[in-house]
Each structure stands twice: as structure tokens, then as C-alpha cells.
Write a protein that holds these residues in place. Structure first.
Motif, PDB file in Angstrom:
ATOM      1  N   GLU A 310      83.175 -45.053  66.446  1.00 30.22           N
ATOM      2  CA  GLU A 310      82.620 -44.873  67.589  1.00 30.22           C
ATOM      3  C   GLU A 310      82.155 -43.563  67.408  1.00 30.22           C
ATOM      4  N   ARG A 314      78.516 -42.556  68.193  1.00 32.17           N
ATOM      5  CA  ARG A 314      78.056 -40.814  69.389  1.00 32.17           C
ATOM      6  C   ARG A 314      77.397 -40.256  68.981  1.00 32.17           C
ATOM      7  N   SER A 327      84.192 -44.465  76.105  1.00 36.47           N
ATOM      8  CA  SER A 327      84.772 -44.857  75.173  1.00 36.47           C
ATOM      9  C   SER A 327      85.743 -45.052  74.477  1.00 36.47           C
ATOM     10  N   LEU A 330      85.477 -48.993  69.577  1.00 40.10           N
ATOM     11  CA  LEU A 330      84.087 -49.627  69.206  1.00 40.10           C
ATOM     12  C   LEU A 330      84.148 -50.813  71.117  1.00 40.10           C
ATOM     13  N   MET A 332      82.373 -49.349  74.354  1.00 40.61           N
ATOM     14  CA  MET A 332      81.508 -48.447  74.551  1.00 40.61           C
ATOM     15  C   MET A 332      80.318 -48.625  75.200  1.00 40.61           C
TER      16      MET A 332
END
Ligand SMILES: Cc1ncc(COP(=O)(O)O)c(C=O)c1O
Length: 393
Positions: A310, A314, A327, A330, A332
């Protein structure tokens, strides 16, 4: 006639603009088109392939079960070891109070079972859910959904349903001793990934306990490692009275479950007997695939690697057109200005070989929910492609 023409001719359509990708095969994070083109499935088709497409351990479990039996009896009568083994393993992932599993076919059926269970156990009729909630497409689940647009054409729906604002502590005062249950997504999915605060979910839990209301958490999208914990509620320090799961549960096979305590679940056995009936629920092949899926996630610690993946998304997805990233693990959403912007990015991404999507109630955000097996190089590649799609007007 081509397969595409036959698809349009013979299969009931659900929109005027189906994606119409013609899939030849799928493996890991990839889908392969009939034309030989390879796609990265960035949405796990949708929210299902947490362990990737056709994981070899899932395939092995399916093959093994095929040698024994397929359907033999409706749910709840015969002792079928794939069901027994799955239920035991599921319960081992859960807090003590969630120790009894009812296996069904899908997410929406699991929601139906959970709602019936709450009404039957409490003897109450009022049910509460959230605005912008998505719980499924059958009448009960549809009644609990939080979008007037999708509900209106199908009224009358279930009576005695109230909606509250998600993550709004003030609205919890609507929960009273008349309320059978509150049904809520631990993380709202189709609203465009809305993550509640810990304080909100804890106050909700408290209010439900005070009023004797059953708290039903819908983890059909958020469960099975997707958010970085095996169950999303583990992030928030609460335990539901009923937990609902499906989608990622089957490793690509259809299955769902509602899970509660033996005490609550026992009401389905009497007055009337057979409180929920399903012919195919807990199909032995799906159960075998599901057990393999749990083992893959836990043995490979896929959920524990989600947070760093994640983070990489980002770090890489920085672009002036992205207004916000929401999010949890995962699961998101990239927020853009409007639908036409999202649509053009999605179309370009697909032409570059990355499949993504918007959300049912949030068409100005782009969905990222890849198989949890995606590796860091693949994430870098995918982000490069998405950025390229964002940069082309
Ligand atoms: C949060 C949530 N609940 C319920 C459902 C319904 O599941 P199914 O499509 O398996 O009926 C979905 C499906 O998208 C979902 O995302």
C-alpha cells in the motif's frame, strides 16, 4: 458469429457498455485476452482473486475434491468434510465468540442469512444500515443498500429500515432497543473506499451492546487479508456479533458465509426448523478451494505484506490530477475531479494492459484492489502505466 456477438445476443446484459474483454486464460495477477494481449488485473475481478488467479494450491485442492464428490445433498444434512474443515479453519482465524459458520453461495446470500438471523434472534424488525452502503443485489440486501438510485425501481422493499451516515457518531442515537441489527461495511467499498475511525466503530459497538442490537460487519470486500489484517475489524479493536464474508474467500470459486456464536446461530434450528435453506451453499469444491485460500494467505503471510505494498502505491502515485488517495491496505481509491477524467484514465490504462475500474457509488474515483500476491516490481510497473495514462489528455 463471433463470441462477442454471441455474448451480446444470448447473455442478459447489465449495462449498455460492457467491457467486453474476451478472456482466454488467467494466471496470478494476469489475464490474457483472446487476441494474445496480456493485462494486469488491478481489481482482482472484483475483489475476489486475493491469492491471484488459478493459484496452484487452490487448483490442487479443487482437483483433489473432484476425485471424491461434487454436490451430494443440500446444506446442513450430511457430514461433508470440506465444509467441516473449512468451518474449523475459519473459526480459528476469529475471536472466541465467532465460533459457528453458515456456508452459502455468495455475498448477497450471506447478507440475507445474517439479516434473517438478527431478526429471528432478537425478535425485532427494525434494521439499520448506512447511506452509500453496498451489501448485494437480492431484495433484502438491496433494501439495506444506501443508494436511492439503485433501489427505487424495485420498491416495495423490506419495511422498517433506517439509514444512518457512515462514520458519523451523532447518528448512532438512532440505534435503540427496537433495532434488531446494524449492518455496516467495516470499510465502505462501493462508496469509494471510506475508512471509518476507530472511535466511530468502537462507539457503534458500544451502542449495539447497550441496546441489545446485533452488530453485523460486512467484510465481503474487506476480508481475507485485503486490508492488511486477515479480518478488517482487527484494525479497530471490535468484534461483531455476526460477520459476513464472500468474494476473496473462495480463491476464485463461489462461496460466502455468515459467522456468529453457537448461541445466536442455534435459533435457525427451530420455530421454524430450517431457518435458512440453501441447496448449493458450502459446495464441497468451493469449500476445498476456500480452505486452500486461507492456508495460502496465512502461510505466505500475504496480509502482513499488504501495508508495505500500500505504501509503495502511495509513494509512486503522485500526480497533480490525483486529489486524494483513500485506502486501507490494498483496498484503494484514487480520487479525481470527475467521471470523465476517471473514464479516460481507465480506458487508456486498459489499452496499456492494466485493468481498473471506478466504484458503483463513486464514479470520480479509480479502484485499486490487486491480488495480494502482486510484488513490488509489478507495483512499480503498474504505477508507471497509471501515471502515463493520467498524463495523456
Ligand atoms: C461490501 C459488499 N457486500 C456485499 C456484496 C455482494 O456480494 P455478491 O456480489 O457476492 O452477492 C458486495 C459485492 O460487491 C460487496 O462489495
Amino acid at each position: 458469429m463471433s463470441q462477442r456477438a454471441l455474448f451480446l445476443d444470448y447473455l442478459a446484459q447489465t449495462s449498455d457498455a460492457p467491457l467486453m474483454l474476451e478472456i482466454k486464460s488467467a494466471e496470478g495477477i494476469y489475464l490474457k485476452g483472446r487476441d494474445g494481449k496480456k493485462y494486469i488485473d488491478l481489481i482482482s475481478g472484483i475483489g475476489v482473486s486475493n491469492v491471484g488467479h488459478r493459484h496452484p494450491h487452490v487448483l490442487r485442492a479443487i482437483r483433489k475434491q473432484l476425485k471424491s464428490y461434487l454436490h451430494v445433498m443440500v446444506y446442513g444434512e450430511y457430514v461433508q468434510s470440506p465444509q467441516v474443515n473449512l468451518a474449523k479453519r475459519l473459526v480459528a482465524t476469529l475471536p472466541e465468540s465467532l465460533d459457528n459458520v453458515y456456508l452459502v453461495n455468495s455475498g448477497t446470500e450471506a447478507i440475507e442469512g445474517a439479516l434473517k438471523l438478527a431478526k429471528r434472534f432478537t425478535g425485532r424488525t427494525e434494521m439499520i444500515s448506512c447511506f452509500n452502503a453496498y451489501h448485494g443485489s437480492t431484495h433484502g440486501a438491496l433494501s439495506m443498500n444506501g443508494s436511492e438510485y439503485f433501489k427505487n425501481a424495485y420498491r416495495p422493499l423490506l419495511p422498517d429500515i433506517k439509514h444512518i451516515r457512515f462514520n458519523e457518531i451523532n447518528d448512532l442515537e438512532n440505534i435503540t432497543q427496537k433495532t434488531a441489527c446494524v449492518l455496516i461495511e467495516t470499510v465502505q467499498g462501493e462508496a469509494g473506499v471510506r475508512v471509518p475511525t476507530k472511535e466511530y466503530l468502537q462507539k457503534l459497538r458500544q451502542k449495539c451492546t447497550e441496546t441489545g442490537t446485533l452488530l453485523i460487519l460486512d467484510e465481503i470486500q474487506a476480508g481475507f487479508g485485503r486490508t492488511g489484517k486477515f479480518w478488517a475489524f482487527e484494525h479497530f479493536g471490535i468484534v461483531p456479533d455476526i460477520l459476513v464474508c464472500a468474494k476473496g474467500m473462495g480463491g476464485g470459486m463461489p462461496i460466502g458465509a455468515f459467522i456468529s456464536s453457537k448461541k445466536i446461530m442455534s435459533v435457525l434450528t427451530h420455530n421454524p426448523v430450517l431457518g435458512h435453506i440453501t441447496t448449493f451453499g458450502g459446495h464441497p469444491v468451493s469449500c476445498a478451494a476456500s480452505l486452500a485460500t486461507i492456508r495460502i494467505i496465512l502461510r505466505q503471510k500475504l496480509h502482513e505484506k499488504v501495508a508495505e505494498k500500500e505504501q509503495l502505491f502511495r509513494e509512486m502515485l503522485i500526480h497533480p490530477r490525483i486529489k486524494e488517495i483513500r485506502s486501507l491496505g490494498l483496498m484503494m481509491a484514487l480520487q479525481f475531479e470527475n467521471f470523465s477524467e476517471v473514464k479516460s484514465i481507465i480506458d487508456k490504462a486498459i489499452s496499456y494492459g492494466v485493468i481498473t475500474d471506478w466504484f458503483l457509488y463513486c464514479d470520480s474515483a479509480l479502484r485499486i484492489a490487486p491480488p495480494l500476491t502482486i510484488n513490488k516490481n509489478q507495483i512499480r510497473d503498474v504505477c508507471g502505466i497509471l501515471l502515463k495514462a493520467m498524463s495523456k489528455k
